[in-house]
Design a protein around this motif. Sequence first.
Motif, short mmCIF file in Angstrom:
data_model
loop_
_atom_site.label_atom_id
_atom_site.label_comp_id
_atom_site.label_asym_id
_atom_site.label_seq_id
_atom_site.Cartn_x
_atom_site.Cartn_y
_atom_site.Cartn_z
N ASP A 74 0.80 -1.22 0.00
CA ASP A 74 0.00 0.00 0.00
C ASP A 74 0.84 1.27 0.00
OD1 ASP A 74 -2.31 -1.56 0.09
OD2 ASP A 74 -2.30 -1.62 2.29
N ARG A 75 2.15 1.15 -0.15
CA ARG A 75 3.02 2.32 -0.02
C ARG A 75 3.36 2.96 -1.36
NH1 ARG A 75 7.12 1.41 5.14
NH2 ARG A 75 5.58 0.41 6.48
N ASP A 76 3.03 2.34 -2.48
CA ASP A 76 3.37 2.85 -3.82
C ASP A 76 4.87 3.08 -3.95
OD1 ASP A 76 2.95 3.58 -6.41
OD2 ASP A 76 2.29 5.62 -5.98
N ILE A 77 5.62 2.08 -3.46
CA ILE A 77 7.07 2.11 -3.53
C ILE A 77 7.54 0.81 -4.17
CG2 ILE A 77 9.20 2.03 -2.17
CD1 ILE A 77 7.83 3.83 -0.11
N ALA A 78 8.44 0.89 -5.14
CA ALA A 78 8.97 -0.31 -5.79
C ALA A 78 10.35 -0.63 -5.25
CB ALA A 78 9.04 -0.10 -7.30
N PHE A 79 10.66 -1.93 -5.19
CA PHE A 79 11.92 -2.39 -4.60
C PHE A 79 12.63 -3.30 -5.59
CE2 PHE A 79 14.85 -4.43 -1.78
CZ PHE A 79 14.97 -3.62 -0.65
N VAL A 80 13.90 -3.01 -5.85
CA VAL A 80 14.72 -3.86 -6.72
C VAL A 80 15.74 -4.59 -5.87
CG1 VAL A 80 16.31 -3.94 -8.67
CG2 VAL A 80 14.43 -2.29 -8.67
N PHE A 81 15.68 -5.92 -5.88
CA PHE A 81 16.55 -6.74 -5.03
C PHE A 81 17.87 -7.02 -5.73
CE2 PHE A 81 12.23 -7.60 -3.74
CZ PHE A 81 12.30 -7.62 -2.35
N GLN A 82 18.87 -7.36 -4.92
CA GLN A 82 20.19 -7.69 -5.46
C GLN A 82 20.16 -8.97 -6.28
OE1 GLN A 82 23.20 -8.17 -2.45
NE2 GLN A 82 24.87 -8.28 -3.92
N ASN A 83 19.31 -9.92 -5.90
CA ASN A 83 19.33 -11.24 -6.55
C ASN A 83 18.28 -11.37 -7.67
OD1 ASN A 83 17.02 -11.29 -5.07
ND2 ASN A 83 17.44 -13.21 -3.99
N ARG A 146 10.62 -4.34 -14.11
CA ARG A 146 9.43 -4.78 -13.37
C ARG A 146 9.05 -3.79 -12.28
NH1 ARG A 146 9.79 -10.58 -10.66
NH2 ARG A 146 11.19 -9.39 -9.32
N ALA A 147 10.06 -3.09 -11.74
CA ALA A 147 9.77 -2.05 -10.74
C ALA A 147 9.23 -0.79 -11.40
CB ALA A 147 11.04 -1.73 -9.95
N ARG A 151 5.13 2.69 -12.42
CA ARG A 151 5.33 4.12 -12.22
C ARG A 151 5.19 4.47 -10.74
NH1 ARG A 151 7.99 5.01 -16.75
NH2 ARG A 151 6.77 4.51 -18.62
N PRO A 152 6.02 3.87 -9.89
CA PRO A 152 5.89 4.10 -8.44
C PRO A 152 6.33 5.51 -8.06
CG PRO A 152 7.90 2.91 -8.88
CD PRO A 152 7.18 3.01 -10.20
N LYS A 153 5.89 5.95 -6.88
CA LYS A 153 6.32 7.25 -6.39
C LYS A 153 7.81 7.24 -6.05
CE LYS A 153 2.11 9.35 -4.59
NZ LYS A 153 1.50 9.99 -3.40
N ALA A 154 8.29 6.09 -5.56
CA ALA A 154 9.70 5.99 -5.18
C ALA A 154 10.25 4.64 -5.61
CB ALA A 154 9.86 6.17 -3.68
N LEU A 155 11.52 4.64 -5.96
CA LEU A 155 12.19 3.42 -6.40
C LEU A 155 13.36 3.16 -5.46
CD1 LEU A 155 12.59 1.19 -8.56
CD2 LEU A 155 14.01 2.80 -9.83
N LEU A 156 13.35 1.98 -4.82
CA LEU A 156 14.41 1.60 -3.88
C LEU A 156 15.22 0.47 -4.49
CD1 LEU A 156 12.30 1.51 -0.57
CD2 LEU A 156 13.26 3.50 -1.76
#
Length: 368
Positions: A74-83, A146-147, A151-156
Amino acid sequence: MAEIELRHIDKHFGPVHVIRDVNLTVKDKEFVVFLGPSGCGKTTTLRAIAGLEEIDSGDILLDGRPIQNLRAADRDIAFVFQNYALYPHFTVYENLAFPLRAVGTSRDAVDSTVRSVGRSLGISHLLRARPSALSGGDMQRVAIGRALVRRPKALLLDEPIGSLDAKLREQMRIELKRLHYENGSTSIYVTHDQVEAMSLADRIVVMNDGVLQQVGTPTEVYLHPANLFVAQFIGSPVMNIAAATVSEADGLAQVSLEDANFELPRELLGMLEQKHAAGDLSLGVRPEGVLVSHEARPGYRPAEAHLIQPFGGFDIVDLRVGSRTLRARTSSGYVDKAGDRVFARLDPAQAHFFDTRSGASLDIRLAG
């Protein structure tokens, strides 16, 4: 708009205090890099922003709205993992489409977005392939794509290119910077690699033992480190650091590093007096601040080349000055071989002074 604010964030894993009263504001469309050694709390902080870790206390705000109690979804934040974390039985197209289909996006909109992101990332020709047929760099592009499709507000991004070889890392750094500008998303990137941090960041957040050590532009943290930890962590090769005493000699300030004495402007004496810094001083100077000459000149001390490391466009030369070893940066081939006699001095404009006990910079800046 996507401004992220951390207010007094604390996090424990059992008895281990992982994040210690972290306060930080990441501005809209800013690219911020969390930099520090393994175990310093940077990934835990990133995961807390994403909602993958619960915090013990404090507030996490997105556009001024507290989100620390919201689910990650529900945070509209995308996360890109190392693996990478790709679905191996899906094609690239299906991996990219999955986040959109999960929220009920129409078929036409899914197709249009996937193909647009594919073009942006240069993977349009791979849309029918499965992850097992991709190189490491291509898999990382898919993971980033994929992240981005939502179009997320933030990309981590958590060390997304750490497992790639050196050439691919360099290419991906360029791609990541380009994508950031094109998409305009607020981005937070975690790495222990200072080259990545310096080349990517609008601002760098240096962390150690769960504490923010310094926040600033790459130029600020390199030229004006806030403490000894930052001074020695930023820069390759690392800054020369040595215990120092300062006294007056022949109308100048004499800086003594054991039996190696260097002259600096007299004004240093007054600056140290204003800072009440009479003892327990450490001098720091980066290799480019150690000036080398073939001829004896005023202010230069005799030195002997001890080790030469060629880097193509420049050399790193270890100089023996008295009983001290100082690392200098010279033009390629300037010092011919180990054992050569040269002369060295310190560039006053690149001399840093620290309180040895606290590690804090005394913020003394001399003219060159």
